[in-house]
Motif scaffolding. Structure first.
Motif, mmCIF file in Angstrom:
data_model
loop_
_atom_site.group_PDB
_atom_site.id
_atom_site.type_symbol
_atom_site.label_atom_id
_atom_site.label_comp_id
_atom_site.label_asym_id
_atom_site.label_seq_id
_atom_site.Cartn_x
_atom_site.Cartn_y
_atom_site.Cartn_z
ATOM 1 N N MET A 93 -5.514 2.993 3.206
ATOM 2 C CA MET A 93 -6.274 4.199 2.787
ATOM 3 C C MET A 93 -5.849 5.421 2.116
ATOM 4 S SD MET A 93 -8.935 2.560 3.632
ATOM 5 C CE MET A 93 -10.058 4.162 2.661
ATOM 6 N N SER A 120 -13.347 1.503 2.671
ATOM 7 C CA SER A 120 -13.500 2.409 0.941
ATOM 8 C C SER A 120 -14.766 2.745 1.342
ATOM 9 C CB SER A 120 -12.684 1.251 0.272
ATOM 10 O OG SER A 120 -11.374 1.334 -0.044
ATOM 11 N N LYS A 215 -0.152 -5.654 2.955
ATOM 12 C CA LYS A 215 -0.967 -7.194 2.826
ATOM 13 C C LYS A 215 0.024 -7.900 1.940
ATOM 14 C CE LYS A 215 -4.767 -4.828 4.404
ATOM 15 N NZ LYS A 215 -5.869 -4.885 3.971
ATOM 16 N N VAL A 376 -4.907 -9.319 6.145
ATOM 17 C CA VAL A 376 -5.256 -9.972 5.470
ATOM 18 C C VAL A 376 -3.437 -9.852 4.864
ATOM 19 C CG1 VAL A 376 -7.453 -9.195 5.283
ATOM 20 C CG2 VAL A 376 -5.647 -8.778 3.361
HETATM 21 C C1 LIG Z 1 -6.292 -3.566 3.863
HETATM 22 C C2 LIG Z 1 -7.143 -2.776 2.404
HETATM 23 C C3 LIG Z 1 -6.792 -1.462 2.451
HETATM 24 C C4 LIG Z 1 -6.727 -0.538 3.491
HETATM 25 O O1 LIG Z 1 -5.104 -0.467 3.863
HETATM 26 P P1 LIG Z 1 -4.794 0.280 4.947
HETATM 27 O O2 LIG Z 1 -3.293 -0.124 4.326
HETATM 28 O O3 LIG Z 1 -4.776 -0.848 6.088
HETATM 29 O O4 LIG Z 1 -4.842 1.807 5.123
HETATM 30 C C5 LIG Z 1 -7.407 -0.783 1.149
HETATM 31 N N1 LIG Z 1 -8.361 -2.008 0.653
HETATM 32 C C6 LIG Z 1 -8.486 -3.502 0.381
HETATM 33 C C7 LIG Z 1 -8.706 -4.154 -0.368
HETATM 34 C C8 LIG Z 1 -7.454 -4.041 1.221
HETATM 35 O O5 LIG Z 1 -7.076 -4.737 1.942
#
Ligand SMILES: *Cc1c(COP(=O)(O)O)cnc(C)c1O
Length: 433
Positions: A93, A120, A215, A376
Motif C-alpha cells: 500500500m 486499493s 506476497k 496470500v
Molecule cells: C496485499 C496486496 C496489496 C497490499 O500490499 P501490502 O504489502 O499488504 O501493503 C496490494 N495489492 C495486492 C494485489 C495485494 O495482494
C-alpha cells in the motif's frame, strides 16, 4: 573473465533472480547481500556532501530515502521486470499510494476497476478524494469502451491489477495500454498475483508496475514490503503532468540527461514520497524479500501446477457452484490467460459453494491444511472468506460488483503436495454435500 552476472540483463530469468543487482566485489566479497543496518551514511567530505544532496552523485545519506540493501532489491526487481529503475517501500500500500500521488494531484482523476485488492479500491474511493484525487471505477472491466467512457481532461492514469482480486479476472492489457497512450496517460499495473516470472507488464504496454512484495516475491509470509518499477519510456513532459515538468526543470543541469529521460518518475518518487512521507522499507526486510526472490521461478511453477489441479478438482465437485480460475477452459478469461500467461497462472483462485454462507463457513472451519488468513502468496496454503475478511468495508452491492458473494471462498494455493491439498478440500466439501 570475472564475475559480472550482477549486471547482465541478457541472462535468463532464474539466473537473474539469483544474481541481478548485487556485486560481491563492492561488498567485501560477501556472497550474500549484507544488511546495511545503519540509519545514516558518512559524506566523507564537504564536496561530496554537496554532490549527494543535489543528486549530481548517486549515493546514500539517510536510510529513509535509500539504503544499499534496498538498492540491491530495487535493481533486482528492475532487472526481472525489464524496467529502468525501481524503488522499495515499507508495504504494497505504501508503494501504491506513493505511485498514485506521484502521478496525480488535486483536481485529477484515476480510472480504475472494482475487481481489485480491497484497500486499493478504498484508497481511490474514499481516501485520495479527501486530497482532491478521485478514483473513477469502470462499469464493466471486461469492456474497453467502459474505460474510454471515463477518460477526460482530468484523467491522469489507468490503474488495474494484472490478475484481479479475488476472481482472478484478466483484462486485455494491450488494448488498455493503447487507450491510455492515445490519451497521453500512463498505464499502471499491480502485478502482485502474477509476479514478473509469469507476467511482465512492460512487455504488454504498462508504464509503471507496483507490487506487494509481501506476497509471492517474499514468498514465505515473513515480511511486509512493496515495490514500484518504472519502464522508462513514458513521456511525462507531454503537458499533462505539471508536477513532473516542474520537477524536471528543478533537476535539469544537475542530474544527467539520461537519468531525467529514463528514470524521472522514480527520481521524483524517491525525492518526494520517501523524503516527505517516509514509507521506506527496512534493510532487514529487503534482505528477506531478496531471499524469497532467489526461488521465485521455482515456487511460481509449483504454485501454478498445484492451483491448476485444485481448480480442476473443485470444478468437478458436486458441492461447488463455480470456480474462478482462468486456467479452466470454462473460465471467461481462458482465452486471455492463454494469450498473456503462457507459462501458467497464479496460485490464487476463488470458488462459490452451494448452500450459501453457512456452507462456506463450514468449509472454512473444516480444512486442516489451509489456514484462515487474509494474506496470500505464502508458500503455505491459505483460505479466506473475502466478504468477511478482505472486502468487509464495502457494501453488499459493491462486493458483488467485485465478484465477492457470501458463498465465495478464496484460496491461495501453496507449494505443498497437491494430493494433500485436494484431500483436505475434499473432506471439507463432502461435509456440505
Ligand atoms: C496485499 C496486496 C496489496 C497490499 O500490499 P501490502 O504489502 O499488504 O501493503 C496490494 N495489492 C495486492 C494485489 C495485494 O495482494
Amino acid at each position: 573473465m570475472s564475475y559480472d552476472a550482477f549486471q547482465n540483463r541478457e541472462l535468463s530469468f532464474t539466473t537473474r533472480q539469483l544474481h541481478a543487482g548485487y556485486n560481491p566485489k563492492e561488498n567485501y566479497w560477501a556472497k550474500n547481500v549484507p544488511i546495511y543496518q545503519t540509519a545514516a551514511f558518512e559524506f566523507g567530505d564537504f564536496e561530496r556532501c554537496e554532490r549527494i544532496n543535489n543528486h549530481s552523485e548517486s549515493g546514500f545519506s539517510y536510510s529513509r530515502c535509500s539504503n544499499p540493501t534496498n538498492r540491491v532489491l530495487e535493481e533486482r526487481i528492475a532487472s526481472l521486470d525489464g524496467g529502468s529503475a525501481a524503488l522499495a517501500f515499507s508495504s504494497g500500500m505504501g508503494a501504491i499510494s506513493a505511485t498514485l500521488i506521484n502521478i496525480a494531484q488535486a483536481g485529477d482523476e484515476i480510472v480504475s476497476v472494482r475487481t481489485m485488492y480491497g484497500e486499493s479500491v478504498g484508497l481511490l474511493e474514499s481516501v485520495l478524494p479527501d486530497y482532491g484525487v478521485v478514483g473513477r471505477f469502470v462499469e464493466n472491466p471486461d469492456d474497453i469502451a467502459s474505460y474510454e467512457a471515463l477518460i477526460n481532461e482530468k484523467t491522469k492514469a489507468i490503474y488495474i491489477e494484472s490478475l484481479g482480486n479475488p476472481s482472478i479476472s484478466i483484462v486485455d492489457f494491450e488494448a488498455i495500454a493503447d487507450l491510455a497512450h492515445r490519451h497521453g496517460i500512463p498505464f499502471v499495473v499491480d502485478n502482485t498475483f502474477a509476479t514478473p516470472y509469469l507476467f511482465r507488464p512492460f512487455e504488454h504496454g504498462a508504464d509503471i508496475v507496483v507490487y506487494s512484495a509481501t506476497k509471492y516475491l517474499g514468498g514465505h509470509g515473513t515480511t511486509i514490503g512493496g515495490l514500484v518499477v518504472e519502464k522508462g519510456d513514458f513521456n511525462w513532459r507531454n503537458g499533462k503532468f505539471p508536477g513532473m515538468e516542474a520537477f524536471y526543470e528543478s533537476k535539469k543541469g544537475l542530474v544527467s540527461e539520461e537519468e531525467l529521460a529514463n528514470r524521472l518518475f522514480t527520481l521524483r518518487l524517491y525525492l518526494r514520497s520517501l523524503s516527505y512521507f517516509g514509507a521506506n522499507l527496512a534493510p532487514m526486510s529487503a534482505f528477506l524479500i531478496l531471499q524469497g526472490i532467489e526461488t521465485l521461478s521455482l515456487r511460481m511453477e509449483r504454485h501454478a501446477k498445484n492451483a491448476q489441479r485444485v481448480a480442476e478438482f473443485l470444478a468437478a465437485h458436486p458441492a461447488v457452484q463455480s470456480v474462478d480460475y482462468p486456467g479452466l477452459p470454462t473460465s471467461k478469461y481462458h482465452a486471455l490467460a492463454k494469450r498473456y500467461f503462457p507459462d501458467g497462472l497464479t496460485g490464487m483462485m476463488a470458488f462459490r459453494v452451494k448452500g450459501g454462507k453457512a456452507a462456506a463457513v463450514k468449509v472454512l472451519d473444516s480444512v486442516h491444511i489451509f489456514d484462515q488468513m487474509v494474506n496470500v502468496g505464502d508458500s503455505k496454503s491459505l483460505i479466506v472468506h473475502p466478504s468477511t475478511a478482505t472486502h468487509f468495508m464495502m457494501t453488499e452491492e459493491e462486493r458483488q460488483k467485485a465478484g465477492v458473494f457470501q458463498d465465495t471462498i478464496r484460496l491461495s494455493v501453496g507449494i505443498e503436495d497437491s494430493k494433500d491439498l485436494i484431500a483436505d478440500l475434499a473432506q471439507a466439501l463432502n461435509l456440505i454435500q
